[in-house]
Design a protein around this motif. Structure first.
Motif, PDB file in Angstrom:
ATOM      1  N   GLN A 177      24.165 -28.482   5.149  1.00  0.00           N
ATOM      2  CA  GLN A 177      24.886 -29.497   5.968  1.00  0.00           C
ATOM      3  C   GLN A 177      25.557 -30.088   4.583  1.00  0.00           C
ATOM      4  N   PHE A 178      25.527 -30.099   3.586  1.00  0.00           N
ATOM      5  CA  PHE A 178      26.202 -30.676   2.416  1.00  0.00           C
ATOM      6  C   PHE A 178      25.276 -30.268   1.432  1.00  0.00           C
ATOM      7  N   SER A 179      26.061 -30.049   0.313  1.00  0.00           N
ATOM      8  CA  SER A 179      25.296 -30.115  -1.031  1.00  0.00           C
ATOM      9  C   SER A 179      24.860 -31.687  -2.116  1.00  0.00           C
ATOM     10  N   LEU A 180      24.147 -32.041  -2.375  1.00  0.00           N
ATOM     11  CA  LEU A 180      23.661 -32.947  -2.850  1.00  0.00           C
ATOM     12  C   LEU A 180      24.413 -33.123  -4.748  1.00  0.00           C
ATOM     13  N   ALA A 236      23.731 -29.112 -12.369  1.00  0.00           N
ATOM     14  CA  ALA A 236      24.223 -29.654 -11.433  1.00  0.00           C
ATOM     15  C   ALA A 236      23.796 -30.485  -9.874  1.00  0.00           C
ATOM     16  N   VAL A 237      22.411 -29.817  -9.649  1.00  0.00           N
ATOM     17  CA  VAL A 237      21.989 -29.481  -8.324  1.00  0.00           C
ATOM     18  C   VAL A 237      20.419 -30.813  -8.964  1.00  0.00           C
ATOM     19  N   ASN A 238      19.924 -30.286  -9.827  1.00  0.00           N
ATOM     20  CA  ASN A 238      18.669 -31.144 -11.103  1.00  0.00           C
ATOM     21  C   ASN A 238      18.450 -32.145 -10.908  1.00  0.00           C
ATOM     22  N   GLY A 262      13.103 -25.461   2.375  1.00  0.00           N
ATOM     23  CA  GLY A 262      13.016 -25.065   1.863  1.00  0.00           C
ATOM     24  C   GLY A 262      11.452 -24.521   2.194  1.00  0.00           C
ATOM     25  N   GLN A 263      10.502 -23.997   1.450  1.00  0.00           N
ATOM     26  CA  GLN A 263       9.099 -23.600   1.509  1.00  0.00           C
ATOM     27  C   GLN A 263       8.630 -24.865   1.545  1.00  0.00           C
ATOM     28  N   LEU A 264       8.575 -25.993   0.512  1.00  0.00           N
ATOM     29  CA  LEU A 264       7.715 -27.246   0.816  1.00  0.00           C
ATOM     30  C   LEU A 264       8.416 -28.355   1.891  1.00  0.00           C
ATOM     31  N   GLY A 308      13.042 -33.034  -1.884  1.00  0.00           N
ATOM     32  CA  GLY A 308      12.529 -32.107  -2.543  1.00  0.00           C
ATOM     33  C   GLY A 308      13.651 -30.451  -3.000  1.00  0.00           C
ATOM     34  N   ALA A 309      14.656 -31.734  -2.410  1.00  0.00           N
ATOM     35  CA  ALA A 309      15.707 -29.840  -2.596  1.00  0.00           C
ATOM     36  C   ALA A 309      15.659 -29.670  -4.498  1.00  0.00           C
ATOM     37  N   ALA A 310      16.215 -28.623  -4.446  1.00  0.00           N
ATOM     38  CA  ALA A 310      16.034 -28.526  -5.811  1.00  0.00           C
ATOM     39  C   ALA A 310      16.487 -26.625  -6.286  1.00  0.00           C
ATOM     40  N   TYR A 311      17.334 -26.576  -7.189  1.00  0.00           N
ATOM     41  CA  TYR A 311      17.805 -25.234  -8.071  1.00  0.00           C
ATOM     42  C   TYR A 311      16.607 -24.528  -8.404  1.00  0.00           C
ATOM     43  N   THR A 314       4.208 -30.886  -9.518  1.00  0.00           N
ATOM     44  CA  THR A 314       3.238 -29.872  -9.438  1.00  0.00           C
ATOM     45  C   THR A 314       3.763 -28.193  -9.617  1.00  0.00           C
ATOM     46  N   SER A 315       2.893 -27.760  -8.746  1.00  0.00           N
ATOM     47  CA  SER A 315       3.368 -26.760  -9.758  1.00  0.00           C
ATOM     48  C   SER A 315       2.885 -24.976  -8.787  1.00  0.00           C
ATOM     49  N   TRP A 316       3.270 -24.173  -9.145  1.00  0.00           N
ATOM     50  CA  TRP A 316       2.986 -22.813  -8.500  1.00  0.00           C
ATOM     51  C   TRP A 316       2.610 -22.941  -7.420  1.00  0.00           C
ATOM     52  N   CYS A 366      17.570 -32.586   5.737  1.00  0.00           N
ATOM     53  CA  CYS A 366      18.529 -32.483   5.041  1.00  0.00           C
ATOM     54  C   CYS A 366      18.884 -31.300   4.316  1.00  0.00           C
ATOM     55  N   ASP A 367      19.619 -30.340   4.226  1.00  0.00           N
ATOM     56  CA  ASP A 367      19.825 -28.918   2.819  1.00  0.00           C
ATOM     57  C   ASP A 367      21.056 -28.141   3.026  1.00  0.00           C
ATOM     58  N   LEU A 368      21.216 -27.937   2.158  1.00  0.00           N
ATOM     59  CA  LEU A 368      22.739 -26.871   1.931  1.00  0.00           C
ATOM     60  C   LEU A 368      23.414 -26.584   2.457  1.00  0.00           C
TER      61      LEU A 368
HETATM   62  N1  LIG Z   1       7.452 -23.461  -6.014  1.00  0.00           N
HETATM   63  C1  LIG Z   1       7.383 -23.594  -7.122  1.00  0.00           C
HETATM   64  O1  LIG Z   1       6.625 -22.990  -7.494  1.00  0.00           O
HETATM   65  C2  LIG Z   1       7.318 -25.326  -7.408  1.00  0.00           C
HETATM   66  C3  LIG Z   1       6.450 -25.031  -8.491  1.00  0.00           C
HETATM   67  C4  LIG Z   1       6.743 -27.371  -9.103  1.00  0.00           C
HETATM   68  C5  LIG Z   1       7.599 -27.489  -8.376  1.00  0.00           C
HETATM   69  N2  LIG Z   1       8.111 -27.656  -7.302  1.00  0.00           N
HETATM   70  C6  LIG Z   1       9.707 -28.410  -6.504  1.00  0.00           C
HETATM   71  O2  LIG Z   1       9.300 -28.449  -5.733  1.00  0.00           O
HETATM   72  C7  LIG Z   1      10.096 -28.621  -4.901  1.00  0.00           C
HETATM   73  C8  LIG Z   1      10.396 -27.829  -3.882  1.00  0.00           C
HETATM   74  O3  LIG Z   1      10.388 -26.224  -4.160  1.00  0.00           O
HETATM   75  P1  LIG Z   1      10.511 -25.003  -3.031  1.00  0.00           P
HETATM   76  O4  LIG Z   1      10.139 -24.605  -3.481  1.00  0.00           O
HETATM   77  O5  LIG Z   1      10.075 -25.921  -1.938  1.00  0.00           O
HETATM   78  O6  LIG Z   1      11.831 -24.638  -3.551  1.00  0.00           O
HETATM   79  P2  LIG Z   1      12.192 -23.612  -1.772  1.00  0.00           P
HETATM   80  O7  LIG Z   1      12.050 -23.396  -1.377  1.00  0.00           O
HETATM   81  O8  LIG Z   1      13.882 -23.465  -2.910  1.00  0.00           O
HETATM   82  O9  LIG Z   1      13.776 -25.454  -1.483  1.00  0.00           O
HETATM   83  C9  LIG Z   1      14.734 -26.032  -2.159  1.00  0.00           C
HETATM   84  C10 LIG Z   1      15.152 -26.174  -1.328  1.00  0.00           C
HETATM   85  O10 LIG Z   1      16.658 -26.893  -2.049  1.00  0.00           O
HETATM   86  C11 LIG Z   1      17.855 -26.501  -1.396  1.00  0.00           C
HETATM   87  N3  LIG Z   1      19.175 -26.733  -2.088  1.00  0.00           N
HETATM   88  C12 LIG Z   1      19.004 -26.020  -3.489  1.00  0.00           C
HETATM   89  N4  LIG Z   1      20.187 -26.680  -3.883  1.00  0.00           N
HETATM   90  C13 LIG Z   1      21.004 -27.929  -2.922  1.00  0.00           C
HETATM   91  C14 LIG Z   1      21.681 -28.317  -3.221  1.00  0.00           C
HETATM   92  N5  LIG Z   1      22.555 -28.347  -3.961  1.00  0.00           N
HETATM   93  N6  LIG Z   1      21.953 -29.560  -2.129  1.00  0.00           N
HETATM   94  C15 LIG Z   1      20.860 -29.230  -0.633  1.00  0.00           C
HETATM   95  N7  LIG Z   1      20.350 -28.921  -1.346  1.00  0.00           N
HETATM   96  C16 LIG Z   1      20.055 -27.845  -1.646  1.00  0.00           C
HETATM   97  C17 LIG Z   1      17.472 -25.005  -0.846  1.00  0.00           C
HETATM   98  O11 LIG Z   1      18.786 -24.318  -0.455  1.00  0.00           O
HETATM   99  P3  LIG Z   1      19.171 -23.322  -0.141  1.00  0.00           P
HETATM  100  O12 LIG Z   1      18.039 -21.832   0.089  1.00  0.00           O
HETATM  101  O13 LIG Z   1      20.118 -22.668   0.522  1.00  0.00           O
HETATM  102  O14 LIG Z   1      19.796 -23.054  -1.926  1.00  0.00           O
HETATM  103  C18 LIG Z   1      16.495 -25.389  -0.592  1.00  0.00           C
HETATM  104  O15 LIG Z   1      16.806 -25.260   0.590  1.00  0.00           O
HETATM  105  C19 LIG Z   1      11.303 -28.432  -5.995  1.00  0.00           C
HETATM  106  O16 LIG Z   1      11.650 -29.878  -6.039  1.00  0.00           O
HETATM  107  C20 LIG Z   1      10.759 -27.786  -7.056  1.00  0.00           C
HETATM  108  O17 LIG Z   1      11.522 -27.967  -8.249  1.00  0.00           O
HETATM  109  C21 LIG Z   1       8.383 -26.258  -6.631  1.00  0.00           C
END
Ligand SMILES: NC(=O)c1ccc[n+]([C@@H]2O[C@H](COP(=O)([O-])OP(=O)(O)OC[C@H]3O[C@@H](n4cnc5c(N)ncnc54)[C@H](OP(=O)(O)O)[C@@H]3O)[C@@H](O)[C@H]2O)c1
Length: 297
Positions: free
Chosen positions: A50-53, A92-94, A10-12, A74-77, A161-163, A46-48
């Motif tokens: 490979q397997f779902s959390l 289910a994911v979060n 993912g991004q982070l 860091g994984a999340a919906y 965290t945010s934004w 690890c990420d989706l």
């Molecule tokens: N982005 C923001 O502005 C922000 C703000 C506040 C907090 N956060 C938190 O910071 C964290 C990282 O955010 P991010 O922006 O990096 O999110 P992201 O780019 O969407 O990355 C999340 C990763 O989790 C994976 N994932 C989703 N469902 C999964 C599952 N069931 N099992 C295993 N992996 C799964 C995703 O895979 P797929 O891409 O294949 O679905 C993706 O690679 C998250 O917890 C988010 O809630 C983010």
């Protein structure tokens, strides 16, 4: 330390992999070239793919094989608007996925950093939210992330965290740059206030926090606050596009209205992190401008 990063694609997560393994996030950026990352860890991602959390057995199996000392979860919906129609999947994911990670961590005696969000707050405050302030999410996404916080024990460190925007993955900064390059006029709300956060800055702060692993809730964002409108203008300005391409709009005037309600004010107070000797993170504008320069170069 052996560090397991969930959501590693993912991004982070991508910046977390680089930061924890001692590689410089956003390679070539002078801000990271001065010994900010003094210690490298053994890192497993690890990420989706490979397997779902959400699969408790698969999660337990992966964690017990990996034997991490620390899991950075860091994984999340993260699809905030889509979650309004996919509440069950998001929960289910979060929530359940986080519970599975915490159960795996307990089995191998690992600590957990669980990433969470400013969207756990309702946005009615007028001063920055403290970690212990009452959460009251207004969106399904926010509710599922709060549910994820609540399945964590006191040994887990919840990092709100945010934004977030980073070099990897999808984010609003890249969208603004793409529209700017095409000369497309855009509107951004000027009445929602929050803290933009550079993924690489957050990743570096989590490497530092790993030596402390305090437990409880901390807020980790870049310093200062702004609106989406000012953020968008800053992106265009740094990229050399006309900032006038973006015009302000009130949240209530957006057509169509986004599915999820966002907090109007979600500035997070980062003093708890500073007290731990980890913060403050850099000011948002400088970090955002660094990211834009890297993206347009
Ligand atoms: N982005 C923001 O502005 C922000 C703000 C506040 C907090 N956060 C938190 O910071 C964290 C990282 O955010 P991010 O922006 O990096 O999110 P992201 O780019 O969407 O990355 C999340 C990763 O989790 C994976 N994932 C989703 N469902 C999964 C599952 N069931 N099992 C295993 N992996 C799964 C995703 O895979 P797929 O891409 O294949 O679905 C993706 O690679 C998250 O917890 C988010 O809630 C983010």
């Amino acid at each position: 330390m052996r560090v397991l990063i969930t959501g590693a694609s993912g991004q982070l997560g991508t910046d977390l992999l680089d930061a924890f393994s001692g590689r410089l996030p956003m390679a070539g950026d002078p801000a990271y070239a001065e010994g900010h990352l003094s210690s490298a860890h053994e890192v497993i991602g690890c990420d989706l793919e490979q397997f779902s959390l959400t699969n408790a057995a698969a999660t337990m199996d992966f964690i017990t094989r990996a034997q991490p000392d620390l899991i950075v979860h860091g994984a999340a919906y993260t699809a905030v608007d889509r979650a309004e129609a996919e509440a069950e999947l998001a929960m289910a994911v979060n929530r359940d996925g986080t519970a599975n990670v915490v159960a795996g961590a307990r089995a191998v005696n690992a600590r957990v950093f669980a990433l969470s969000t400013d969207y756990v707050f309702d946005g009615t405050a007028s001063v920055p939210y403290l970690p212990d302030d009452h959460p009251n999410p207004k969106s399904v996404y926010g509710a599922t992330k709060l549910a994820g916080e609540l399945v964590c024990g006191p040994e887990t460190t919840i990092v709100r965290t945010s934004w977030v925007a980073g070099y990897h993955g999808h984010n609003i900064v890249k969208t603004i740059l793409a529209l700017g390059a095409k000369g497309t006029p855009m509107t951004f709300v000027d009445d929602q206030h929050g803290c933009p956060t550079l993924a690489a800055d957050l990743a570096v702060s989590l490497v530092r926090l790993a030596t402390i692993q305090p437990g409880g809730i901390v807020h980790a964002t870049n310093t200062g606050a702004t609106t989406w409108f000012t953020l968008a203008r800053t992106v265009l300005d740094e990229a050399g596009y006309d900032p006038e391409m973006v015009q302000p709009i009130a949240t209530e005037k957006r057509v169509p209205a986004p599915a999820a309600v966002r907090p109007m004010y979600s500035v997070l107070d980062g003093e708890a992190l500073v007290a731990l000797g980890v913060g403050p993170l850099p000011a948002w504008e400088g970090s955002l401008r660094r990211l834009v320069r890297l993206l347009v170069d």
